[in-house]
Write an enzyme that holds these catalytic residues in place. Sequence first.
Site, PDB file in Angstrom:
ATOM      1  CE1 TYR A 123      -3.013  -3.047   0.177  1.00  0.00           C
ATOM      2  CE2 TYR A 123      -3.979  -2.120   2.150  1.00  0.00           C
ATOM      3  CZ  TYR A 123      -3.972  -3.074   1.160  1.00  0.00           C
ATOM      4  OH  TYR A 123      -4.939  -4.063   1.151  1.00  0.00           O
ATOM      5  CG  ASP A 229      -7.045  -4.169   4.191  1.00  0.00           C
ATOM      6  OD1 ASP A 229      -8.039  -4.065   4.937  1.00  0.00           O
ATOM      7  OD2 ASP A 229      -6.989  -3.667   3.055  1.00  0.00           O
ATOM      8  CG  ASP A 233     -12.492  -7.118   6.346  1.00  0.00           C
ATOM      9  OD1 ASP A 233     -12.094  -6.185   7.081  1.00  0.00           O
ATOM     10  OD2 ASP A 233     -13.275  -6.933   5.395  1.00  0.00           O
TER      11      ASP A 233
END
Length: 337
Positions: A123, A229, A233
Amino acid sequence: MHSVTLIKGDGIGPSIMDEAVKIIDASGVKINWQLAEAGMTAFEKYGTPLPEETLASIEKNRVAFKGPLTTLEGKGFRSINVELRQKFNLYSNVRPAKIWKGVQTPFKDVDIVIIRENTEGLYSGLEHFLTRDKDIAESLAIVTRKGSERIVEYAFKYARDTGRKKVTACHKANILKYTQGLFLETAKEVAERYPDITFESKIIDATCMHMVMNPQQFDVVVTTNMFGDILSDLTAGLVGGLGLIPGANIGEDIALFEAVHGSAPDIAGKNLANPTAVIMAGVMMLNHLGEHRSANRVQTAIEKVIDEGVYVTPDLNPDSKVGTIEMGDAVVAAMRG
Ligand code: ATP
């Protein structure tokens, strides 16, 4: 009196943030909320998703409380969330996932904290097409020894400070021998400084399987940006959904608190969004500000409301007719009662 930059955000953001602010204010702490804008709301008003005034407000207050921001796919827009993290060097993203007594899930006794490196990895924003016809694209993952060391140090210190026993470094060093190899090698070096905390390393794919089959074996998990990330979740799924997981973005001297979930446009404006994730992000913020009494009051109240399972949004109880606002009111009432 603390001054905090308040960004309500897009989609479900304003409705859940209003509830969180109402609850935090009712907890007895004195906060001077300084409203700032970002995301689609800011773009429509000012032509930029991240106005200078918003950056200046965060810079001045050093603490921000932020609702979810929509990132437009493609069209040259970078994620504002990623940009804020990089701009203020918020290198550590702390995402705790714990099973609440009142939430139905097929799993038991899950209590995992994902600590995600927040500024490097895939990222880093280094992405482009390699050919004019845009048929070949390239993304660069940046991993530094310094970045790896500080995130793994953060994870071990966090474990020690919160009485946790184990840190798992999650990686893909078997394939990505340089970037992930550097992360893993650094993690092993840092682990030697913390003999009181058990250390293990696990490959990301195996981690995913083990996390579903036997999530109780995980305690603190430290990993690079994209794996963090995705794993957070996954942990949200273990404990009952995205509406429950808060996130703290911590840098050297600036911190930003938010929910892990996005702006959920499918349920925006319907009084359906679960405000728990941002309320718990508020609890993390109050602890960061040293307001432990207020933090405990808010946490105890939301736990009571969720455990009772009546004044909760439909994601937690499909038969529920209760919405975001009523759930927020119930938390305030629980604090007073
Ligand atoms: P974005 O583009 O901003 O990331 P998204 O809809 O792609 O938004 P999320 O907002 O993370 O991604 O939501 C994924 C799903 O989880 C949505 O379908 C949404 O209904 C559900 N969800 C997310 N947050 C909540 C919440 N607070 N309460 C209830 N459901 C939620």
